[in-house]
Design a protein around this motif. Structure first.
Motif, PDB file in Angstrom:
ATOM      1  N   GLY A 119       0.871  -1.171   0.000  1.00 51.80           N
ATOM      2  CA  GLY A 119       0.000   0.000   0.000  1.00 51.80           C
ATOM      3  C   GLY A 119       0.902   1.213   0.000  1.00 51.80           C
ATOM      4  N   ARG A 120       0.378   2.323   0.457  1.00 51.96           N
ATOM      5  CA  ARG A 120       1.221   3.503   0.535  1.00 51.96           C
ATOM      6  C   ARG A 120       2.161   3.384   1.727  1.00 51.96           C
ATOM      7  NH1 ARG A 120      -2.046   8.480   1.077  1.00 51.96           N
ATOM      8  NH2 ARG A 120      -3.009   7.262   2.713  1.00 51.96           N
ATOM      9  N   MET A 121       3.204   4.176   1.715  1.00 50.52           N
ATOM     10  CA  MET A 121       4.160   4.281   2.819  1.00 50.52           C
ATOM     11  C   MET A 121       4.636   2.905   3.290  1.00 50.52           C
ATOM     12  SD  MET A 121       2.214   7.385   4.788  1.00 50.52           S
ATOM     13  CE  MET A 121       0.534   7.246   4.218  1.00 50.52           C
ATOM     14  N   GLY A 122       4.805   2.004   2.317  1.00 45.60           N
ATOM     15  CA  GLY A 122       5.379   0.698   2.639  1.00 45.60           C
ATOM     16  C   GLY A 122       4.455  -0.267   3.369  1.00 45.60           C
ATOM     17  N   ARG A 123       3.159   0.062   3.455  1.00 41.89           N
ATOM     18  CA  ARG A 123       2.249  -0.873   4.132  1.00 41.89           C
ATOM     19  C   ARG A 123       1.913  -2.053   3.231  1.00 41.89           C
ATOM     20  NH1 ARG A 123      -1.543   3.861   5.022  1.00 41.89           N
ATOM     21  NH2 ARG A 123      -0.726   4.946   6.827  1.00 41.89           N
ATOM     22  N   GLY A 124       1.432  -3.133   3.846  1.00 42.40           N
ATOM     23  CA  GLY A 124       1.146  -4.334   3.068  1.00 42.40           C
ATOM     24  C   GLY A 124      -0.227  -4.298   2.410  1.00 42.40           C
ATOM     25  N   TRP A 125      -0.408  -5.129   1.398  1.00 38.87           N
ATOM     26  CA  TRP A 125      -1.713  -5.277   0.756  1.00 38.87           C
ATOM     27  C   TRP A 125      -2.021  -6.757   0.641  1.00 38.87           C
ATOM     28  CZ3 TRP A 125      -5.626  -2.152   0.130  1.00 38.87           C
ATOM     29  CH2 TRP A 125      -6.709  -2.597  -0.642  1.00 38.87           C
ATOM     30  N   TYR A 126      -3.113  -7.183   1.230  1.00 41.05           N
ATOM     31  CA  TYR A 126      -3.495  -8.590   1.255  1.00 41.05           C
ATOM     32  C   TYR A 126      -4.070  -8.978  -0.110  1.00 41.05           C
ATOM     33  CZ  TYR A 126      -6.217 -12.708   2.691  1.00 41.05           C
ATOM     34  OH  TYR A 126      -6.771 -13.952   2.787  1.00 41.05           O
ATOM     35  N   ALA A 127      -3.438  -9.939  -0.781  1.00 39.62           N
ATOM     36  CA  ALA A 127      -3.809 -10.244  -2.164  1.00 39.62           C
ATOM     37  C   ALA A 127      -3.818 -11.747  -2.409  1.00 39.62           C
ATOM     38  CB  ALA A 127      -2.824  -9.558  -3.116  1.00 39.62           C
ATOM     39  N   ASN A 177      -6.949   7.597  -2.015  1.00 39.23           N
ATOM     40  CA  ASN A 177      -6.672   6.465  -2.910  1.00 39.23           C
ATOM     41  C   ASN A 177      -7.437   5.184  -2.610  1.00 39.23           C
ATOM     42  OD1 ASN A 177      -5.331   6.003  -0.500  1.00 39.23           O
ATOM     43  ND2 ASN A 177      -3.781   4.745  -1.482  1.00 39.23           N
ATOM     44  N   ASP A 178      -8.539   5.275  -1.884  1.00 39.09           N
ATOM     45  CA  ASP A 178      -9.260   4.036  -1.571  1.00 39.09           C
ATOM     46  C   ASP A 178     -10.685   4.077  -2.088  1.00 39.09           C
ATOM     47  OD1 ASP A 178      -7.113   3.026  -0.173  1.00 39.09           O
ATOM     48  OD2 ASP A 178      -7.800   3.821   1.756  1.00 39.09           O
ATOM     49  N   ILE A 179     -11.234   2.877  -2.285  1.00 45.37           N
ATOM     50  CA  ILE A 179     -12.653   2.748  -2.619  1.00 45.37           C
ATOM     51  C   ILE A 179     -13.306   2.001  -1.465  1.00 45.37           C
ATOM     52  CG2 ILE A 179     -14.299   1.688  -4.202  1.00 45.37           C
ATOM     53  CD1 ILE A 179     -12.927   3.374  -5.996  1.00 45.37           C
ATOM     54  N   LYS A 184     -16.124   0.217   4.540  1.00 49.02           N
ATOM     55  CA  LYS A 184     -15.029  -0.754   4.519  1.00 49.02           C
ATOM     56  C   LYS A 184     -14.271  -0.697   3.199  1.00 49.02           C
ATOM     57  CE  LYS A 184     -16.615  -4.161   7.807  1.00 49.02           C
ATOM     58  NZ  LYS A 184     -16.931  -5.572   8.002  1.00 49.02           N
ATOM     59  N   LYS A 185     -12.974  -1.025   3.270  1.00 47.17           N
ATOM     60  CA  LYS A 185     -12.124  -0.844   2.100  1.00 47.17           C
ATOM     61  C   LYS A 185     -12.266  -1.996   1.101  1.00 47.17           C
ATOM     62  CE  LYS A 185      -7.893   0.667   2.966  1.00 47.17           C
ATOM     63  NZ  LYS A 185      -6.408   0.866   2.953  1.00 47.17           N
ATOM     64  N   LEU A 186     -12.570  -1.603  -0.138  1.00 48.04           N
ATOM     65  CA  LEU A 186     -12.760  -2.583  -1.210  1.00 48.04           C
ATOM     66  C   LEU A 186     -11.567  -2.602  -2.163  1.00 48.04           C
ATOM     67  CD1 LEU A 186     -15.099  -4.381  -2.597  1.00 48.04           C
ATOM     68  CD2 LEU A 186     -15.294  -2.437  -4.125  1.00 48.04           C
ATOM     69  N   VAL A 209      -8.161  -4.984  -6.000  1.00 45.53           N
ATOM     70  CA  VAL A 209      -9.604  -5.020  -5.758  1.00 45.53           C
ATOM     71  C   VAL A 209      -9.948  -6.343  -5.082  1.00 45.53           C
ATOM     72  CG1 VAL A 209     -11.899  -4.780  -6.803  1.00 45.53           C
ATOM     73  CG2 VAL A 209      -9.902  -3.790  -7.965  1.00 45.53           C
ATOM     74  N   ASN A 210     -10.653  -6.270  -3.964  1.00 47.08           N
ATOM     75  CA  ASN A 210     -11.136  -7.493  -3.310  1.00 47.08           C
ATOM     76  C   ASN A 210     -12.408  -7.920  -4.042  1.00 47.08           C
ATOM     77  OD1 ASN A 210      -9.116  -7.134  -1.301  1.00 47.08           O
ATOM     78  ND2 ASN A 210     -10.472  -5.730  -0.198  1.00 47.08           N
ATOM     79  N   VAL A 211     -12.323  -8.988  -4.799  1.00 42.17           N
ATOM     80  CA  VAL A 211     -13.478  -9.378  -5.614  1.00 42.17           C
ATOM     81  C   VAL A 211     -14.249 -10.532  -4.964  1.00 42.17           C
ATOM     82  CG1 VAL A 211     -14.291 -10.077  -7.898  1.00 42.17           C
ATOM     83  CG2 VAL A 211     -12.296  -8.582  -7.704  1.00 42.17           C
ATOM     84  N   VAL A 317      -0.335  11.244   3.883  1.00 39.23           N
ATOM     85  CA  VAL A 317      -1.243  11.287   5.024  1.00 39.23           C
ATOM     86  C   VAL A 317      -2.312  10.184   4.999  1.00 39.23           C
ATOM     87  CG1 VAL A 317      -1.023  13.760   5.361  1.00 39.23           C
ATOM     88  CG2 VAL A 317      -2.718  12.900   3.787  1.00 39.23           C
ATOM     89  N   SER A 318      -2.834   9.868   6.172  1.00 39.33           N
ATOM     90  CA  SER A 318      -3.972   8.952   6.308  1.00 39.33           C
ATOM     91  C   SER A 318      -5.167   9.763   6.771  1.00 39.33           C
ATOM     92  CB  SER A 318      -3.692   7.915   7.370  1.00 39.33           C
ATOM     93  OG  SER A 318      -2.832   6.937   6.879  1.00 39.33           O
ATOM     94  N   LEU A 319      -6.326   9.463   6.212  1.00 39.08           N
ATOM     95  CA  LEU A 319      -7.516  10.230   6.582  1.00 39.08           C
ATOM     96  C   LEU A 319      -8.548   9.333   7.237  1.00 39.08           C
ATOM     97  CD1 LEU A 319      -9.336  12.851   4.480  1.00 39.08           C
ATOM     98  CD2 LEU A 319     -10.584  10.797   5.084  1.00 39.08           C
TER      99      LEU A 319
HETATM  100  P1  ATP Z   1      -5.197   4.845   5.478  1.00 40.99           P
HETATM  101  O1  ATP Z   1      -6.453   4.025   5.488  1.00 40.99           O
HETATM  102  O2  ATP Z   1      -4.498   4.857   6.771  1.00 40.99           O
HETATM  103  O3  ATP Z   1      -5.365   6.166   4.824  1.00 40.99           O
HETATM  104  P2  ATP Z   1      -4.513   3.819   3.141  1.00 40.99           P
HETATM  105  O4  ATP Z   1      -5.963   3.563   2.996  1.00 40.99           O
HETATM  106  O5  ATP Z   1      -3.933   4.833   2.284  1.00 40.99           O
HETATM  107  O6  ATP Z   1      -4.226   4.153   4.603  1.00 40.99           O
HETATM  108  P3  ATP Z   1      -2.802   1.965   1.991  1.00 40.99           P
HETATM  109  O7  ATP Z   1      -1.469   2.275   2.509  1.00 40.99           O
HETATM  110  O8  ATP Z   1      -3.189   2.420   0.636  1.00 40.99           O
HETATM  111  O9  ATP Z   1      -3.826   2.449   3.040  1.00 40.99           O
HETATM  112  O10 ATP Z   1      -3.099   0.415   2.064  1.00 40.99           O
HETATM  113  C1  ATP Z   1      -2.518  -0.403   3.058  1.00 40.99           C
HETATM  114  C2  ATP Z   1      -3.476  -0.642   4.208  1.00 40.99           C
HETATM  115  O11 ATP Z   1      -4.692  -1.195   3.736  1.00 40.99           O
HETATM  116  C3  ATP Z   1      -2.923  -1.682   5.162  1.00 40.99           C
HETATM  117  O12 ATP Z   1      -2.240  -1.064   6.200  1.00 40.99           O
HETATM  118  C4  ATP Z   1      -4.160  -2.448   5.665  1.00 40.99           C
HETATM  119  O13 ATP Z   1      -4.690  -1.805   6.797  1.00 40.99           O
HETATM  120  C5  ATP Z   1      -5.156  -2.271   4.560  1.00 40.99           C
HETATM  121  N1  ATP Z   1      -5.259  -3.460   3.681  1.00 40.99           N
HETATM  122  C6  ATP Z   1      -4.310  -4.336   3.302  1.00 40.99           C
HETATM  123  N2  ATP Z   1      -4.785  -5.247   2.437  1.00 40.99           N
HETATM  124  C7  ATP Z   1      -6.087  -4.934   2.255  1.00 40.99           C
HETATM  125  C8  ATP Z   1      -7.118  -5.505   1.460  1.00 40.99           C
HETATM  126  N3  ATP Z   1      -6.935  -6.562   0.674  1.00 40.99           N
HETATM  127  N4  ATP Z   1      -8.322  -4.919   1.513  1.00 40.99           N
HETATM  128  C9  ATP Z   1      -8.561  -3.850   2.290  1.00 40.99           C
HETATM  129  N5  ATP Z   1      -7.634  -3.271   3.053  1.00 40.99           N
HETATM  130  C10 ATP Z   1      -6.394  -3.794   3.039  1.00 40.99           C
END
Ligand code: ATP
Length: 322
Positions: A119-127, A177-179, A184-186, A209-211, A317-319
């Motif tokens: 994800g951004r800032m080196g965070r992980g993305w579950y895929a 940058n999220d949908i 909840k994040k999709l 995209v989590n499908v 930034v995170s919002l």
């Molecule tokens: P914030 O929500 O703090 O603004 P962000 O939305 O910009 O951060 P990213 O850095 O783009 O987040 O994405 C990484 C974050 O998304 C992870 O820290 C985790 O919390 C979350 N994440 C990781 N994998 C998934 C996924 N498959 N679906 C939804 N969220 C995920």
């Protein structure tokens, strides 16, 4: 050759095509055809064979093979050249390497699974494998590097349009940058850029995209969702990706021809984090205020309690809505 056999099977589906006809059309032996059929079956294609009728394509696998993406794709440039990985660390990383080696505009890198998605800032993305769309597009717009960042917002609108078209649900965009669906994040979007002082070399727009994910591990349970969870039905990743590429291309043309304003106007219609109180956290500070607007560069305009307006650039930034 294998793909040519597949195309013939598709053209004749749901009917049969005889082995002899395939041999004649392709100018190869029956043994060669048989080998290609076996290879297709190994990839998950369900192909029936009958001694007197020949071969029949019964079902295609739920895979994002280039041939599956090309079949029915309506975009002209985006996704016309696909690099496919069953598994890769990160499609953005692969796309950056391909772009650095001269990969053309519109090239798509797609993976069934990402083992080191970011994800951004080196965070992980579950895929997880076969359950989502994990892809990256290479773009080479003729723009100065300073004008490129809003492409992330364009990608969000393209995703929201495609989701609406395929699943008939309205997704919300969370700046930057999220949908989201129901909070909840999709999907997540990660744009990376290679540029010199005045010149943009390429952009890589990564989208996750989590499908068809049925459940999420650990802390993601609370914050993530998928289209399958939201609609209660299996969603075709192939169709969704094709519509995403088409919608992305339409918006990309508008951006290059008419500027970002029309795209931004649509982005605001989908945005669920404007005109509400928000908390914005960066490495330096946490600010609370009213999310008033987004300017033409994609920066958030935050009205602070003391009345001043602060411009916040995406990426740092995170919002959170309060
Ligand atoms: P914030 O929500 O703090 O603004 P962000 O939305 O910009 O951060 P990213 O850095 O783009 O987040 O994405 C990484 C974050 O998304 C992870 O820290 C985790 O919390 C979350 N994440 C990781 N994998 C998934 C996924 N498959 N679906 C939804 N969220 C995920």
């Amino acid at each position: 050759m294998k793909n040519a056999v597949l195309r013939l099977l598709r053209e004749n589906s749901p009917g049969y095509i005889s082995g002899e006809e395939i041999c004649k059309r392709m100018g190869v032996s029956r043994t060669a055809i048989w080998k290609h059929i076996q290879a297709l079956r190994a990839e998950g294609y369900d192909i029936d064979s009958q001694t007197h009728s020949g071969y029949r394509l019964v079902a295609v696998p739920d895979r994002l093979y280039p041939e599956e993406i090309y079949c029915g794709l309506e975009s002209v440039i985006l996704g016309r050249n696909v690099y496919y990985f069953d598994s890769t660390a990160s499609t953005n990383q692969a796309a950056r390497e391909i772009a650095a080696g001269g990969g053309a505009e519109g090239t798509l890198v797609v993976a069934e699974e990402q083992t080191g998605g970011r994800g951004r800032m080196g965070r992980g993305w579950y895929a997880p494998r076969y359950l989502g769309i994990f892809c990256s597009l290479i773009l080479r717009p003729e723009l100065p590097p300073t004008e490129a960042p809003p492409v992330t917002m364009l990608a969000a609108v393209a995703l929201a349009r495609a989701i609406q078209e395929v699943c008939h649900i309205k997704a919300g965009i969370k700046w930057p940058n999220d949908i989201l669906i129901g909070g909840k994040k999709l999907c997540g979007i990660l744009t990376e850029m290679s540029a010199e002082m005045e010149r943009l070399n390429y952009l890589v727009v990564g989208m996750g995209v989590n499908v068809n994910t049925a459940d999420f591990p650990g802390e993601l349970k609370e914050i993530a969702t998928s289209l399958k969870i939201e609609t209660g039905a299996f969603v075709s990743r192939r169709l969704l990706l094709q519509r995403l590429l088409y919608q992305f291309e339409q918006l990309y043309r508008v951006w290059l021809d008419k500027g970002f304003k029309p795209v931004l106007a649509e982005w605001k219609e989908y945005c669920v984090t404007l005109n509400c109180p928000v908390r914005v956290t960066s490495v330096r500070e946490t600010l609370e205020g009213w999310a008033e607007d987004v300017d033409d560069t994609g920066a958030l305009l935050l009205r602070l309690p003391d009345g001043t307006l602060k411009q916040l650039v995406a990426g740092e930034v995170s919002l959170r809505t309060q």
